[in-house]
Design an enzyme around this catalytic site. Structure first.
Site, PDB file in Angstrom:
ATOM      1  N   LYS A   1      -6.360 -47.254  61.715  1.00 43.48           N
ATOM      2  CA  LYS A   1      -5.851 -47.534  60.617  1.00 43.48           C
ATOM      3  C   LYS A   1      -6.555 -48.085  60.252  1.00 43.48           C
ATOM      4  O   LYS A   1      -7.654 -47.742  59.084  1.00 43.48           O
ATOM      5  CB  LYS A   1      -4.041 -47.995  60.239  1.00 43.48           C
TER       6      LYS A   1
ATOM      7  N   LYS B   1       7.906 -34.471  53.663  1.00 40.79           N
ATOM      8  CA  LYS B   1       8.414 -34.738  54.805  1.00 40.79           C
ATOM      9  C   LYS B   1       8.095 -33.583  55.541  1.00 40.79           C
ATOM     10  O   LYS B   1       8.386 -32.263  55.301  1.00 40.79           O
ATOM     11  CB  LYS B   1       9.852 -35.074  54.092  1.00 40.79           C
TER      12      LYS B   1
ATOM     13  N   ILE C   1      14.341 -50.217  38.469  1.00 42.71           N
ATOM     14  CA  ILE C   1      14.814 -49.715  39.768  1.00 42.71           C
ATOM     15  C   ILE C   1      15.341 -51.127  40.113  1.00 42.71           C
ATOM     16  O   ILE C   1      16.063 -50.908  42.162  1.00 42.71           O
ATOM     17  CB  ILE C   1      13.932 -49.188  40.215  1.00 42.71           C
TER      18      ILE C   1
ATOM     19  N   SER D   1      12.198 -53.709  42.385  1.00 40.86           N
ATOM     20  CA  SER D   1      11.637 -54.563  42.715  1.00 40.86           C
ATOM     21  C   SER D   1      10.556 -54.841  41.152  1.00 40.86           C
ATOM     22  O   SER D   1      10.218 -53.518  40.933  1.00 40.86           O
ATOM     23  CB  SER D   1      10.858 -54.132  43.851  1.00 40.86           C
TER      24      SER D   1
ATOM     25  N   ARG E   1      -0.706 -45.251  56.662  1.00 41.06           N
ATOM     26  CA  ARG E   1       0.267 -45.794  56.409  1.00 41.06           C
ATOM     27  C   ARG E   1       1.811 -45.679  57.570  1.00 41.06           C
ATOM     28  O   ARG E   1       1.461 -44.589  57.644  1.00 41.06           O
ATOM     29  CB  ARG E   1       1.539 -45.541  54.841  1.00 41.06           C
TER      30      ARG E   1
ATOM     31  N   HIS F   1      19.982 -45.236  43.499  1.00 40.50           N
ATOM     32  CA  HIS F   1      18.951 -44.989  42.858  1.00 40.50           C
ATOM     33  C   HIS F   1      18.751 -44.404  43.517  1.00 40.50           C
ATOM     34  O   HIS F   1      18.797 -43.999  45.001  1.00 40.50           O
ATOM     35  CB  HIS F   1      18.412 -46.364  42.727  1.00 40.50           C
TER      36      HIS F   1
ATOM     37  N   CYS G   1      14.629 -41.971  45.012  1.00 37.65           N
ATOM     38  CA  CYS G   1      13.536 -41.105  44.321  1.00 37.65           C
ATOM     39  C   CYS G   1      13.194 -39.547  44.616  1.00 37.65           C
ATOM     40  O   CYS G   1      11.843 -39.290  44.719  1.00 37.65           O
ATOM     41  CB  CYS G   1      12.432 -42.064  45.800  1.00 37.65           C
TER      42      CYS G   1
ATOM     43  N   GLU H   1      14.089 -39.713  40.215  1.00 35.93           N
ATOM     44  CA  GLU H   1      12.219 -39.829  39.830  1.00 35.93           C
ATOM     45  C   GLU H   1      12.651 -38.411  39.024  1.00 35.93           C
ATOM     46  O   GLU H   1      12.974 -37.233  39.335  1.00 35.93           O
ATOM     47  CB  GLU H   1      12.069 -39.258  41.291  1.00 35.93           C
TER      48      GLU H   1
ATOM     49  N   HIS I   1       3.668 -43.988  40.386  1.00 38.31           N
ATOM     50  CA  HIS I   1       2.904 -44.094  41.708  1.00 38.31           C
ATOM     51  C   HIS I   1       1.469 -44.424  41.026  1.00 38.31           C
ATOM     52  O   HIS I   1       0.670 -43.738  41.692  1.00 38.31           O
ATOM     53  CB  HIS I   1       3.093 -42.677  41.706  1.00 38.31           C
TER      54      HIS I   1
END
Ligand code: GLN
Ligand code: ZN
Length: 761
Positions: A18, A114, A438, A440, A522, A648, A650, A672, A701
């Site tokens: 990383k 995913k 949402i 934050s 990440r 909620h 995503c 979303e 995003h």
């Protein structure tokens, strides 16, 4: 018996990969440095495995970003827009991974998805008539030779043709599928011939797609591809490797082809043993038996492994058994050695990638003898596993009883949605098309810095608390000024929506270095659910209460749901998932009730990860959704009718889990949508969804600030598609990763757009 590893965590012991990759992105190091640093990482990993006595080590499991993307490059399936950038090969690769921007314009990254039921994301390539498929074997060759140069013989790994084709997006020329299939198969054939000329003895072809539900067509494609590959007998041994489940649909088809070895996962693939016993296994083939868990961090239970091996031994001659990881070790952290804060009692129960190597060697030694039960390592392991059950602080009589005594009523709110929403509307008195966020707000550098300092003990708790309060006050004022209708406190106190809750619940353990690659550079550091989960103290109440005291508008309490907490943690294996989910559900329920008690009228319980742990096999979905949704309902079944529950998610691919979404029975769901064109509203409507919904109108995003006009367009579309009285206006997801100025600008436009449209209603 021999041992093997499917893949090793490429991020490195201290996430070296990383660091160097990100330095390269920032132009701090040259391409040459990046390449030489990555070479060091690979060599270190081979030596480590070789020292641990692993017989079959893997090469080409390294990747600068993603193995699937590497396969895309290997097949030259690079979409035209990236080629047109005329960058070096490495930079073209990173452009596909991260997007690219220069004076001449902008190219987006390939979409991410995913990887099966893991938390890892792969990049989805796009095949079209423009794709010029041909072999580029450079990387796989280089890495094989690199290992060979330091005296290590490896088996290169490659993602298999069927998995590649099934997971790619085939755009134009879908009707040409057979053509793609033929081309891709031929390329693999060519690859095999090149590799064998270079001296490769074993090639590992990963086909995890074989553990999914396959139809006749898929099976035919599988057979066609491998018939082409095996047209002429290859000069090297091919290991067909599967993981994440069992191969019930293709077991006999797999055996028809001349693979030298077949890799089966005996942990998640719970039907694999039966398949083996019922259908037998050819005596001339080798079995790579996945028994060391590549997805979880618990110490291997040698007794359980013995039972599996015992059954395999009855079907396969011992010399043809290779003890393997169940999948790549990519999905577990690197080493326990740097965990200085965990006591030995806990560490003794855990095994990360490095420790799993020793387990493989242990198991090999233990099971090479028939009276293994006398082996001291074996006895020691049984003792350790028993010790786990004796760690008292992790057993709660009280919570076990509470879960056992749950009845249907515990999962249901006492009134219907119609009654609830009437009371809620009376209490909240919101305008039409209410606006909210949402949860934050941007976690700017100052927040992260102060949290770090607090963690290190450099600033005191009161100082830290005051800092957070100050942030809350500012953002509540900002929202008031913007004219949002339902406010939030901004989530400044939490670094992560799961870790923060885990820290305030019993039963969780945390690692310092337990990083796992999520995508590219990440990583995530999942908590460990070690014991019974209980709420010991208030979690969010003080912050929420304080925030509500600053405004007359309703302020939304913000919690993480049980399924998301569970799915983003490493979960204990001595208790069933349902019970664990209900334990967490009860803990969150206590928090919900305390918030309600303090006058919080709207509470959001996020279930961002509900979908991603859907079982791979459709047959098993219902069972999962049943308890997962009940765990969510448990969190809010005891609130009064007038308290409004939001949830909620995503994503907006709901078509196949629509009934589950309805069954959640949340008063409002925010999802979303900005990227999926509001088509979700059609889906909801066609399924008679009768609750309120906030489809995201602002793509968080991207740093782009949408104009008021753009928001108006979207809101007008929403109104056409769905009952206006049931619509909310909000962003896609939390604003945590954005910059302050851009979010405020965007929200201003969003709120003004909603206000304008309201005027005409
Ligand atoms: N409430 C969380 C936030 O706003 C939700 C995050 C998520 O859905 N991933 O950050
Ligand atoms: Zn989200």
């Amino acid at each position: 018996m021999k041992t093997a590893v499917i893949g090793f965590p490429r991020i490195g012991e201290k996430r070296e990969l990383k660091r160097v990759t990100e330095s390269y992105f920032k132009n701090q190091i040259s391409k040459e440095e990046l390449i030489s640093e990555s070479k060091k990482i690979r060599e270190k990993h081979w030596k480590l495995q070789s020292d641990a006595g692993i017989d079959f080590m893997t090469s080409n499991d390294f990747s600068f970003y993603d193995l699937f993307l590497d396969t895309t490059v290997m097949l030259n399936a690079i979409p035209k827009e990236y080629k047109d950038l005329n960058l070096s090969e490495l930079d073209t690769y990173f452009a596909m991974a991260k997007g690219y921007q220069n004076e001449n314009g902008e190219v987006k990254a390939l979409p991410m998805k995913k990887w099966f039921n893991t938390n890892y994301h792969y990049l989805v390539p796009r095949l079209s008539s423009e794709t010029n498929l041909k072999l580029n074997s450079q990387k796989i060759m280089n890495e094989y030779l690199e290992a060979k140069n330091i005296g290590i013989e490896t088996k290169p790994v490659v993602i298999g043709p069927l998995t590649f084709l099934k997971l790619s997006k085939i755009e134009e020329g879908k009707e040409n599928y057979a053509l793609y299939l033929l081309k891709v198969a031929k390329i693999y054939k060519e690859l095999i011939s090149e590799l064998s000329k270079t001296g490769v003895k074993y090639l590992q072809i990963d086909e995890p797609i074989l553990v999914t539900d396959l139809d006749k067509n898929d099976i035919e494609n599988f057979n066609n591809i491998y018939s082409i590959i095996f047209e002429s007998k290859p000069d090297l041994n091919i290991i067909l490797q599967t993981y994440f489940g069992d191969v019930r649909d293709v077991y006999s088809d797999i055996l028809k082809h001349p693979f030298s070895a077949v890799g089966l996962d005996f942990l998640e693939g719970y039907k694999n043993l039966d398949l083996l016993e019922k259908n037998s296994f050819p005596q001339d083939k080798v079995i790579f038996a996945g028994i060391v868990n590549g997805k979880n961090i618990w110490k291997n239970n040698y007794k359980k492994s013995a039972d599996i091996i015992d059954r395999i031994k009855k079907m396969v001659p011992v010399e043809n058994i290779v003890l393997n990881t169940s999948c790549s070790l990519l999905h577990v952290p690197y080493t326990l050695r740097h965990e200085t804060k965990l006591s030995e009692t806990y560490k003794n129960q855990l095994a990360f990638a490095e420790e799993k190597l020793s387990e493989l060697s242990d198991l090999k030694e233990i099971f090479s003898s028939d009276n293994f039960k006398e082996n001291p390592e074996y006895i020691e392991n049984i003792h350790l596993i028993e010790c786990k059950n004796k760690i008292k602080e992790f057993y709660s009589e009280d919570i076990r009883r509470k879960v056992a005594e749950l009845t249907e009523d515990d999962f249901n709110r006492t009134s219907s949605f119609t009654e609830r929403i009437r009371e809620q509307n009376d209490l909240l008195n919101l305008p039409k098309l209410p606006t909210t966020t949402i949860g934050s707000f941007p976690q700017t550098a100052d927040v992260r810095k102060i949290r770090m300092a607090h963690k290190k003990g450099e600033i005191s708790k009161p100082e830290y608390d005051n800092f957070i309060k100050d942030k809350i006050k500012k953002i509540v004022n900002v929202q008031d000024e913007l004219g949002l209708d339902v406010l939030v406190h901004g989530e400044y106190e939490r670094n992560d929506m799961v870790e923060y809750f885990g820290e305030n619940l019993s039963g969780f353990l945390f690692t310092e270095n337990g990083w796992v690659q999520s995508y590219g550079t990440r990583g995530v550091k999942p908590p460990v659910i070690f014991g019974d989960v209980k709420r010991e103290k208030s979690i969010t109440v003080q912050w929420t209460k304080y925030a509500q005291s600053l405004t007359d508008k309703p302020l939304k309490g913000m919690l993480t749901g049980p399924i998301t907490i569970q799915n983003w943690s490493f979960v204990r294996e001595d208790l069933d998932l349902k019970t664990i989910a209900y334990q967490i559900g009860l803990a969150i329920q206590e928090e919900v009730l305390e918030l309600e008690n303090y006058g919080i009228k709207v509470i959001q319980i996020d279930e961002a990860a509900l979908r991603e742990k859907l079982p791979i096999r459709k047959k098993e979905w219902k069972e999962y959704l049943d308890w997962a949704i009940k765990a969510f309902r448990l969190t809010n079944s005891r609130v009064e009718s007038k308290t409004q529950i939001h949830t909620h998610m995503c994503y907006s691919e709901f078509d196949d889990i629509m009934q589950g979404i309805k069954d959640m029975d949340a008063d409002v769901i925010t999802i979303e949508a900005a990227k999926s064109d509001l088509s979700i509203l059609d889906t909801l409507k066609n399924n008679n969804y009768d609750k309120e919904v906030g489809p995201g109108v602002y793509d968080i995003h991207s740093p782009r600030v949408p104009s008021e006009g753009e928001f108006k367009g979207l809101i007008n579309n929403m109104i056409e598609l769905f009952d206006t009285d049931k619509l909310w206006v909000n962003p896609d997801c939390g604003l945590k990763t954005r910059e302050e100025f851009e979010t405020i600008e965007s929200l201003k436009n969003m709120v003004n757009a909603a206000k304008e449209i309201r005027k005409n209603l």
